[in-house]
Design an enzyme around this catalytic site. Structure first.
Site, short mmCIF file in Angstrom:
data_model
loop_
_atom_site.label_atom_id
_atom_site.label_comp_id
_atom_site.label_asym_id
_atom_site.label_seq_id
_atom_site.Cartn_x
_atom_site.Cartn_y
_atom_site.Cartn_z
N GLY A 23 0.62 -1.01 -0.20
CA GLY A 23 0.00 0.00 -0.22
C GLY A 23 1.25 1.48 -0.19
O GLY A 23 1.55 1.63 0.79
N ASP A 77 0.89 8.16 6.36
CA ASP A 77 -0.51 8.22 7.56
C ASP A 77 -0.28 8.54 8.48
O ASP A 77 -1.19 9.16 9.78
CB ASP A 77 -0.78 7.04 7.09
CG ASP A 77 -0.84 6.40 8.48
OD1 ASP A 77 0.44 5.82 8.00
OD2 ASP A 77 -2.17 5.54 8.59
N HIS A 127 -4.25 6.41 9.72
CA HIS A 127 -5.79 5.27 9.01
C HIS A 127 -5.33 3.89 9.52
O HIS A 127 -4.88 3.34 8.49
CB HIS A 127 -5.94 5.81 7.38
CG HIS A 127 -5.80 7.02 7.31
ND1 HIS A 127 -7.11 7.27 7.20
CD2 HIS A 127 -5.39 7.85 7.36
CE1 HIS A 127 -7.59 8.63 7.37
NE2 HIS A 127 -6.06 9.01 6.40
#
Length: 337
Positions: free
Chosen positions: A236, A240, A244
């Site tokens: 991914g 963040d 998240h």
């Protein structure tokens, strides 16, 4: 008599036309001359009235399009930092070149390998690689990040590309959801279109069979112990700062695809979440593909500042070197394990 008169009249008419053409030509030349003089005068005025971009010492009077006198405190700090960098840049570059030359000379004397040459890099392409295992960098999270964090993601992507490009067995590397903000950020790097890398605007679901996809996430209960050639491992693309948490795991569940985490817990004990940067996860996969064990890949890839301790069973054979510094969260990637 009439014939002679007609010829005389014809000659007079021809002479009149010639005179008219000469007058037109002279007028055109005068017009062009006036036009040229006009633009020369205008250009001269522009030069005289040109905006002064530097002061008497050669320092720029504008920084990021703003007059130096109107800069805020934070902008002024950046401006001064830029001046300091420019002052030492030439000297720094010269020292770097000397250092590189010295390193090459020492390597030649001691028969050391400095890595692949340019010719070797040109031959080492994904299409020619013996490794057919695919890795996907999922850039579908660009809407969840501020520009600064998105910039960090793209920098990590550049590191991934560099590692893969320099490998003797590069993996089949794909970037999906390559559009919008992520693409705009990447376009700051000229020539990326020519990289040995597969760019896709669409999702990985539109490119690979669903049953071959495995999303890497630290929340998964599935431990990956071997890398399968026919599988596609998804990393991914998200920085963040833990805002998240678990988003990649939830995405894998919603899409009905497999998920798993790297087996760091099998070898090491960590005092914080098993979350690494995009390039760290990719490099671990690459080192395993190149022949290292997962344990060796973790040890060679993860920086010493990450606080990892060998498990008790493993500690009977190996001792820790004592470097235990908590990992900075600035580049954490919630999408990896």
């Amino acid at each position: 008599m009439n014939v002679s008169s007609d010829k005389t009249q014809e000659k007079m008419e021809n002479s009149s036309e010639t005179c008219n053409k000469k007058d037109e030509l002279i007028e055109a030349c005068e017009t062009n001359l006036k036009t040229r003089e006009y633009y020369q005068e205008k250009y001269q005025k522009l030069n005289e009235e040109e905006i002064k971009l530097h002061d008497d010492d050669g320092n720029p009077l504008f920084f990021n399009g703003v007059e130096v006198s109107k800069l805020s405190k934070s902008q002024l700090k950046k401006y001064r930092r830029m001046l300091k960098f420019e002052a030492v840049k030439k000297d720094k570059r010269a020292k770097e070149r000397l250092k590189t030359k010295k390193r090459k000379h020492e390597a030649k004397l001691n028969n050391l390998d400095l890595g692949p040459t340019r010719k070797q890099l040109k031959r080492s392409r994904m299409a020619n690689s013996s490794c057919k295992t695919s890795v996907v960098l999922d850039l579908s999270f660009d809407g969840l990040m501020i520009p600064k964090d998105l910039g960090k993601v793209i920098k990590q992507v550049l590191r991934v590309y560099t590692e893969n490009r320099r490998s003797s067995t590069p993996m089949q590397l794909h970037i999906t959801s390559f559009e919008g903000k992520a693409k705009a950020e990447m376009e700051k790097h000229n020539g990326y279109q020519h990289w040995d890398l597969n760019f896709h605007q669409t999702s990985y679901l539109d490119i690979f069979p669903r049953e071959k996809l495995i999303y890497l996430t630290s929340e998964s209960e599935n431990i990956i112990t071997t890398l399968e050639e026919d599988k596609v491992y998804i990393i991914g693309g998200l920085v963040d700062h833990n805002s998240h948490k678990g988003i990649c795991y939830k995405k894998a569940l919603e899409q009905g695809i497999q998920h798993g985490q790297l087996p760091i817990g099998e070898y090491f004990h960590m005092k914080h979440r098993k979350v690494f940067t995009i390039n760290q996860v990719f490099e671990i996969l690459l080192r395993v593909i190149e022949g290292k064990s997962f344990k060796e890949a973790f040890e060679s890839t993860l920086p010493k500042r990450i606080n990892i301790q060998p498990n008790k069973v493993d500690n009977e054979v190996h001792t820790n070197d004592g470097d235990a510094i908590e990992e900075s969260e600035s580049d954490n990637d919630d999408a990896t394990s």
